[in-house]
Design an enzyme around this catalytic site. Structure first.
Site, PDB file in Angstrom:
ATOM      1  N   GLY A  12      71.429   8.032 -73.882  1.00 19.61           N
ATOM      2  CA  GLY A  12      70.013   8.146 -74.232  1.00 19.61           C
ATOM      3  C   GLY A  12      69.100   7.601 -73.143  1.00 19.61           C
ATOM      4  O   GLY A  12      69.553   7.227 -72.050  1.00 19.61           O
ATOM      5  N   GLN A  13      67.802   7.509 -73.476  1.00 20.88           N
ATOM      6  CA  GLN A  13      66.803   7.108 -72.477  1.00 20.88           C
ATOM      7  C   GLN A  13      67.083   5.702 -71.953  1.00 20.88           C
ATOM      8  O   GLN A  13      67.055   5.461 -70.751  1.00 20.88           O
ATOM      9  CB  GLN A  13      65.394   7.165 -73.096  1.00 20.88           C
ATOM     10  CG  GLN A  13      64.289   7.001 -72.073  1.00 20.88           C
ATOM     11  CD  GLN A  13      62.961   6.513 -72.667  1.00 20.88           C
ATOM     12  OE1 GLN A  13      62.906   6.002 -73.785  1.00 20.88           O
ATOM     13  NE2 GLN A  13      61.890   6.676 -71.906  1.00 20.88           N
ATOM     14  N   ILE A  36      78.040   9.689 -78.853  1.00 18.09           N
ATOM     15  CA  ILE A  36      78.621  10.783 -79.636  1.00 18.09           C
ATOM     16  C   ILE A  36      78.639  12.059 -78.791  1.00 18.09           C
ATOM     17  O   ILE A  36      79.348  13.003 -79.073  1.00 18.09           O
ATOM     18  CB  ILE A  36      77.856  10.972 -80.965  1.00 18.09           C
ATOM     19  CG1 ILE A  36      78.712  11.736 -81.973  1.00 18.09           C
ATOM     20  CG2 ILE A  36      76.486  11.605 -80.764  1.00 18.09           C
ATOM     21  CD1 ILE A  36      78.320  11.490 -83.412  1.00 18.09           C
ATOM     22  N   ARG A  37      77.810  12.044 -77.701  1.00 16.11           N
ATOM     23  CA  ARG A  37      77.825  13.162 -76.740  1.00 16.11           C
ATOM     24  C   ARG A  37      78.750  12.819 -75.586  1.00 16.11           C
ATOM     25  O   ARG A  37      78.909  11.638 -75.265  1.00 16.11           O
ATOM     26  CB  ARG A  37      76.428  13.411 -76.177  1.00 16.11           C
ATOM     27  CG  ARG A  37      75.428  13.859 -77.217  1.00 16.11           C
ATOM     28  CD  ARG A  37      74.025  13.873 -76.656  1.00 16.11           C
ATOM     29  NE  ARG A  37      73.457  12.534 -76.552  1.00 16.11           N
ATOM     30  CZ  ARG A  37      72.266  12.245 -76.024  1.00 16.11           C
ATOM     31  NH1 ARG A  37      71.530  13.191 -75.501  1.00 16.11           N
ATOM     32  NH2 ARG A  37      71.814  11.006 -75.995  1.00 16.11           N
ATOM     33  N   ASP A  53      81.361   7.680 -82.689  1.00 18.45           N
ATOM     34  CA  ASP A  53      80.416   7.927 -83.781  1.00 18.45           C
ATOM     35  C   ASP A  53      80.184   6.568 -84.444  1.00 18.45           C
ATOM     36  O   ASP A  53      81.084   6.012 -85.080  1.00 18.45           O
ATOM     37  CB  ASP A  53      81.031   8.930 -84.770  1.00 18.45           C
ATOM     38  CG  ASP A  53      80.144   9.154 -85.991  1.00 18.45           C
ATOM     39  OD1 ASP A  53      79.191   8.379 -86.204  1.00 18.45           O
ATOM     40  OD2 ASP A  53      80.424  10.102 -86.753  1.00 18.45           O
ATOM     41  N   TYR A 142      61.370   5.251 -89.773  1.00 15.49           N
ATOM     42  CA  TYR A 142      61.784   4.528 -88.564  1.00 15.49           C
ATOM     43  C   TYR A 142      61.462   3.041 -88.711  1.00 15.49           C
ATOM     44  O   TYR A 142      62.307   2.175 -88.472  1.00 15.49           O
ATOM     45  CB  TYR A 142      61.023   5.132 -87.382  1.00 15.49           C
ATOM     46  CG  TYR A 142      61.360   4.558 -86.014  1.00 15.49           C
ATOM     47  CD1 TYR A 142      62.613   4.737 -85.463  1.00 15.49           C
ATOM     48  CD2 TYR A 142      60.381   3.900 -85.263  1.00 15.49           C
ATOM     49  CE1 TYR A 142      62.906   4.253 -84.189  1.00 15.49           C
ATOM     50  CE2 TYR A 142      60.665   3.420 -83.994  1.00 15.49           C
ATOM     51  CZ  TYR A 142      61.924   3.604 -83.459  1.00 15.49           C
ATOM     52  OH  TYR A 142      62.201   3.133 -82.207  1.00 15.49           O
TER      53      TYR A 142
HETATM   54  C1  AKB Z   1      59.137   5.833 -80.499  1.00 16.63           C
HETATM   55  O1  AKB Z   1      58.062   6.297 -80.096  1.00 16.63           O
HETATM   56  O2  AKB Z   1      59.703   6.178 -81.538  1.00 16.63           O
HETATM   57  C2  AKB Z   1      59.788   4.746 -79.677  1.00 16.63           C
HETATM   58  C3  AKB Z   1      59.343   3.396 -80.128  1.00 16.63           C
HETATM   59  C4  AKB Z   1      58.033   2.882 -79.730  1.00 16.63           C
HETATM   60  O3  AKB Z   1      60.054   2.746 -80.823  1.00 16.63           O
HETATM   61  N1  AKB Z   1      59.509   4.940 -78.285  1.00 16.63           N
END
Ligand code: AKB
Length: 319
Positions: A12-13, A36-37, A53, A142
């Site tokens: 990832g990033q 997982i990739r 995973d 989130y």
């Molecule tokens: C997002 O935008 O979801 C993330 C974060 C700020 O957690 N970059």
């Protein structure tokens, strides 16, 4: 750190830059990348890689035992906009993955790094100079997973002595790997579009102010908090950290100092705008500064100059 390190979500990033930085510090053979990739061939030879995973406890346990892992950087997660689109999948991966990592950390005696976020705050949090300890009532899936994760890490630290530490990261800007599915992604996309087309259509309003950080600072912070002397840490998890706070129109003005004909316009995405509006405009990272000496190296001007140079060079080589 005495033993090997496992990084989840390594493709990832963040992982794309954290893994090489950890290998530089602790030796390539001591840092196991996992995702997982599957990585491209050239990245497979840079050091150990495991297909993982994170929702499968046995897979985590086997890797941790096999490589004698002492520290886990658990990065695998869905970002804010994707999590809002797929809340069930977000809970499954973000919480299910963390719970299993903490359980394995407890059983095998590992330390654990967890990346929380400005997303752990919500509309009732003070938006300016957001304190380290304050109201956390996020309204996104989130955010719910980030607050729950902070609490779960604290619980495992207090109840079982797991050395779980974390940071509340702001939007991260990087020229190496693009983010995916985040609300702060505009601050990376804008550079690609400015270099390629001198034009960018932003999905947030021009005056949406958010905390941001350049990836080299974020990597230093992640390694720094795990290196910190546990005796001096009051918070452990999760520390507010920030480097700059700007709006899309301020970033565009900074880019225009280097690309004078750059044009920005706006097509607001109501979902991502609502997420951004619920987050801090600027955080107080005094606890991180006091407890383990955090201090960012890049501000808006130096980050913009470096991004345009490095990304511009890479795009010229590859396109
Ligand atoms: C997002 O935008 O979801 C993330 C974060 C700020 O957690 N970059």
């Amino acid at each position: 750190m005495k033993t090997a390190i496992l990084v989840t979500g390594a493709m990832g990033q963040i992982g794309s830059e954290l893994v090489p930085a950890l290998r530089e510090c602790y030796g390539a053979d001591n840092v196991v990348a996992s995702d997982i990739r599957m990585p491209a061939k050239e990245r497979q030879t840079a050091g150990p890689f495991e297909h993982l995973d994170c929702t499968k406890m046995q897979q985590i346990r086997d890797i941790v035992r096999h490589h004698r892992i002492g520290t886990i950087y658990h990065l695998a997660a869905l970002l804010s906009a994707t999590a809002e689109e797929k809340p069930q999948a977000a809970w499954h991966l973000n919480m299910g993955g963390l719970y299993r990592m903490l359980e394995v950390a407890r059983q095998q005696g590992c330390a654990l790094f967890f990346p929380s976020s400005i997303g752990a705050f919500g509309p009732t949090t003070p938006h300016d100079n957001t304190p380290q300890d304050t109201i956390q009532r996020p309204t996104t899936m989130y955010g719910v997973t980030k607050v729950s994760a902070e609490l779960l890490c604290d619980y495992y630290a207090r109840r079982f002595g797991v050395d779980a530490r974390g940071l509340r990261l702001p939007g991260l800007i990087s020229h190496v790997a693009p983010p995916g599915g985040g609300t702060t992604d505009y601050a990376v996309e804008i550079f690609y579009q400015a270099i390629r087309y001198r034009h960018y259509t932003c999905f947030l309003k021009p005056d949406t102010r958010l905390d941001m950080m350049y990836m080299p600072d974020a990597i230093r912070a992640m390694i720094g908090v795990m290196e910190a002397d546990p005796e001096v840490l009051v918070h452990r998890n999760s520390f507010n950290v920030t480097a700059m706070s700007f709006t899309p129109e301020e970033l565009a003005a900074e880019i225009r100092k280097h690309i004078p004909d750059f044009v920005i316009d706006y097509e607001v995405d109501p979902i991502r705008q609502a997420i951004a509006d619920s987050w801090p405009r600027s955080m107080d990272d005094g606890a991180a500064r006091e407890e383990w000496g955090w201090s960012p190296g890049y501000d808006l001007a130096s980050m913009t100059e470096d991004m345009l140079n490095k990304l511009g060079y890479r795009l010229r080589q590859t396109e």
